[in-house]
Enzyme design. Structure first.
Site, short mmCIF file in Angstrom:
data_model
loop_
_atom_site.label_atom_id
_atom_site.label_comp_id
_atom_site.label_asym_id
_atom_site.label_seq_id
_atom_site.Cartn_x
_atom_site.Cartn_y
_atom_site.Cartn_z
N ASP A 104 27.88 41.89 45.18
CA ASP A 104 27.49 41.05 44.04
C ASP A 104 28.67 40.22 43.57
O ASP A 104 29.73 40.75 43.24
CB ASP A 104 26.99 41.92 42.88
CG ASP A 104 25.61 42.49 43.13
OD1 ASP A 104 24.73 41.72 43.55
OD2 ASP A 104 25.41 43.69 42.91
N ASP A 140 35.34 40.31 43.23
CA ASP A 140 35.28 39.35 42.12
C ASP A 140 35.58 40.01 40.78
O ASP A 140 35.64 39.32 39.77
CB ASP A 140 33.90 38.69 42.05
CG ASP A 140 32.82 39.65 41.61
OD1 ASP A 140 32.70 40.74 42.22
OD2 ASP A 140 32.10 39.35 40.64
N ASP A 143 33.21 43.40 48.53
CA ASP A 143 32.20 43.66 47.52
C ASP A 143 31.01 42.74 47.80
O ASP A 143 31.13 41.75 48.54
CB ASP A 143 32.79 43.38 46.13
CG ASP A 143 31.82 43.72 45.02
OD1 ASP A 143 31.20 44.80 45.07
OD2 ASP A 143 31.67 42.89 44.09
#
Length: 341
Positions: A28, A225, A26
């Site tokens: 961001d 995250d 991922d």
């Protein structure tokens, strides 16, 4: 690869960049935040790549094209080609192309990333419900997307035109904080029409399929995250995952995770790709990791000392075992305070 429900964090005797052939990362909250590289990200990724791991960047953000994303990563010191970037725009474009005729017009509610992905699949982006679209596709269009675009989507969807969404993330991080994401915009059209879109992005299977098709990964490791997109997506795909604590997930959320949100590994940041993961072992009524032992009774209890992250891993093992197939409702605040978390 681990299969089925994750009942507790796993250990790995080999560095993760050796145990897995491809990292599905991922962006961001993992690689960058607010446009700037997260500490240790560039160096860790370069070392993982040098060790033979293929790096692929997988994002639910449909606004930017792979070329733009790759250019941004390269500017941050992470050399990246457009072929290394997979977006939810690409996943939804493939989904649409399998259900409408070649060259069909598709009403676009979003940004350039969607238009490029549709053209890649031989479809024709259009701007109005009066252009007789064969489908409507909605993706994040940035903060300047006007209200009239949601109305245009609503007109077409209300006429029975099939509706697709790149993703339904309700929020998106920005340099100034958390902003409404594409999921919030999808809700506007849903309220206006009562319809439900077909969704392609994480954590749903179309995004995982798109990623595997484009990378050819045989032993992928999802790195993220967010529990509800990255980790759930890995769970749905039956592959292992690494949660890094540089983004939106905090320690209480991790402790309370239901099975589909439980990562295989947990680490502070992307340096976790370069090391093995410590073993979590049963000890009496609890679990041990490093210098810490955690048990779950009416409350989570933690004893020992050493690395705080080892304590968190032990706590997760205890909390998830106590919760079984549900969410952990045990109060872990006292144990977290013991770790200084």
């Amino acid at each position: 690869m681990s299969q089925g429900v994750r009942t507790r964090p796993e250990g790995s005797g080999r560095p993760l960049n050796e145990a897995y052939d491809t990292a599905l990362l991922d962006l961001d909250g993992v690689v960058y935040a607010g446009g700037n590289a997260i500490a240790h990200a560039a160096d860790s990724l370069e070392r993982a790549r040098a060790g033979g791991m293929h790096l692929a960047y997988v994002t639910n953000n449909a606004l930017r094209t792979p070329d733009v994303v790759a250019e941004h990563l390269t500017e941050l010191g992470i050399p990246t080609g457009a072929d290394d970037v997979i977006t939810s725009a690409q996943a939804v474009a493939r989904l649409i192309s399998e259900q409408v005729p070649a060259g069909a017009p598709v009403l676009v509610i979003g940004g350039e990333g969607l238009r490029v992905a549709l053209r890649e699949r031989g479809l024709t982006p259009v701007e109005s419900a009066d252009d007789d679209p064969a489908a409507v596709v909605q993706g994040y269009g940035g903060p300047d997307l006007t209200w009239s675009r949601f109305a245009e989507a609503s007109y077409a969807v209300a006429r029975g035109v099939p509706w697709f969404a790149s993703n339904t993330d309700l929020t998106i991080p920005s340099g100034r904080g958390i902003a409404p994401g594409n999921g919030a915009a999808v809700e506007v059209v849903r309220i206006a029409t009562g319809a439900e879109p077909q969704v392609a992005g994480k954590p749903l299977p179309p995004m995982h399929r798109e990623t595997i098709l484009r990378t050819g990964a045989e032993r992928p490791l999802v790195v993220g995250d967010r529990l509800d997109t990255d980790i759930e997506g890995a769970f749905n795909g039956g592959v292992d995952s690494l949660l890094v604590l540089t983004g939106v997930t905090d320690d209480p959320q991790l402790l309370a995770a239901p099975p589909r949100h439980r990562p295989t590994y947990v680490d502070a940041d992307l340096r976790g790709l370069l090391t093995g993961q410590p073993e979590i072992t049963r000890e009496g009524d609890g679990f041990r990791c490093g210098g810490w032992t955690a048990t779950a009774a009416d409350r989570l209890e933690l004893e020992g000392d050493g690395e705080a992250l080892d304590g968190l891993r032990a706590l997760c093992a205890a909390a998830w075992t106590a919760a079984g197939d549900g969410s952990c409702e045990l109060d872990g605040e006292k144990a977290l305070a013991r770790l200084g978390l």
